[in-house]
Design an enzyme around this catalytic site. Structure first.
Site, PDB file in Angstrom:
ATOM      1  N   GLU A 196       4.573  -9.018  14.318  1.00 30.14           N
ATOM      2  CA  GLU A 196       3.928  -9.329  15.588  1.00 30.14           C
ATOM      3  C   GLU A 196       4.340 -10.739  16.053  1.00 30.14           C
ATOM      4  OE1 GLU A 196      -0.196  -8.682  15.251  1.00 30.14           O
ATOM      5  OE2 GLU A 196      -0.554  -8.900  17.407  1.00 30.14           O
ATOM      6  N   ARG A 237       0.818  -1.213   0.000  1.00 32.23           N
ATOM      7  CA  ARG A 237       0.000   0.000   0.000  1.00 32.23           C
ATOM      8  C   ARG A 237       0.850   1.261   0.000  1.00 32.23           C
ATOM      9  NH1 ARG A 237      -3.223  -3.812   3.163  1.00 32.23           N
ATOM     10  NH2 ARG A 237      -1.818  -3.312   4.871  1.00 32.23           N
TER      11      ARG A 237
END
Ligand code: AMP
Length: 180
Positions: free
Chosen positions: A100, A63
């Site tokens: 994460e 993006r």
């Protein structure tokens, strides 16, 4: 809340439990699809840097490519894609970065930047800051002078902005959401 924040917030779609339970996915494809909102977001991202000498915008896959291409056009700068490993065809430099859960690697072309060039880093969202920190390390390794890192969305509770600021990088974000 300012008009800008309201407009952007209204243009971003939130998808609960994507890609896994407990995550609120902030989907900017709806913003990209709305001419005014897309233009506004890009205008605001570049605003402080108009008139400065910016050599290149570095966008993080995927993006960051869309926002970064538009920013580069607006600032008359070049564009550098920072990609997931194995996608770039020429000689690359690579860095590991933390996600994460676990680690991944990202790359850019070795000849994408000359020593001392001024660069703005961009992605759609900063969460833990692991991805952007990896990109900062990669760019600095190649001698880039990072003017700022820009994101449409900040998730401040996850501490990414602080992480970049601790590295001496100026951070610009347009809206923030509590939580993750
Ligand atoms: P981080 O490395 O934790 O700062 O994560 C940033 C990267 O993951 C960016 O490329 C984002 O596009 C993506 N990302 C992380 N969390 C979200 C979220 N809640 N919604 C949408 N994208 C996210």
């Amino acid at each position: 809340m300012t008009d800008l924040e309201n407009d952007l917030r209204a243009a971003i779609r939130t998808i609960p439990d994507y890609p896994k339970p407990g995550i609120l996915f902030r989907d900017i494809t709806t913003l990209l699809g709305q001419p005014r909102a897309f233009r506004r977001a890009v205008d605001e991202l570049v605003h402080p840097y108009a008139g400065l000498r910016v050599s290149k915008i570095a966008g993080i896959e995927a993006r960051g490519f869309i926002l970064g291409g538009a920013m580069a056009h607006q600032l008359s700068a070049g564009f550098i894609p920072i990609r997931k490993k194995g996608k770039l065809p020429h000689e690359t430099v690579r860095v590991a970065y933390s996600l994460e859960y676990g680690v991944d690697e990202m790359e850019m072309h070795k000849d994408a930047i000359a020593e001392g060039e001024s660069v703005i880093l961009v992605d759609d969202l900063i969460a833990t800051g692991g991805t952007a920190e990896g990109a900062v390390r990669l760019l600095r390794q190649m001698g880039a002078d990072i003017i700022a890192a820009c994101f449409v969305i900040d998730l401040p509770d996850l501490g990414g902005r602080r992480k970049l600021e601790d590295l001496g990088v100026q951070v610009r974000t347009l809206i923030s959401y509590e939580g993750h």
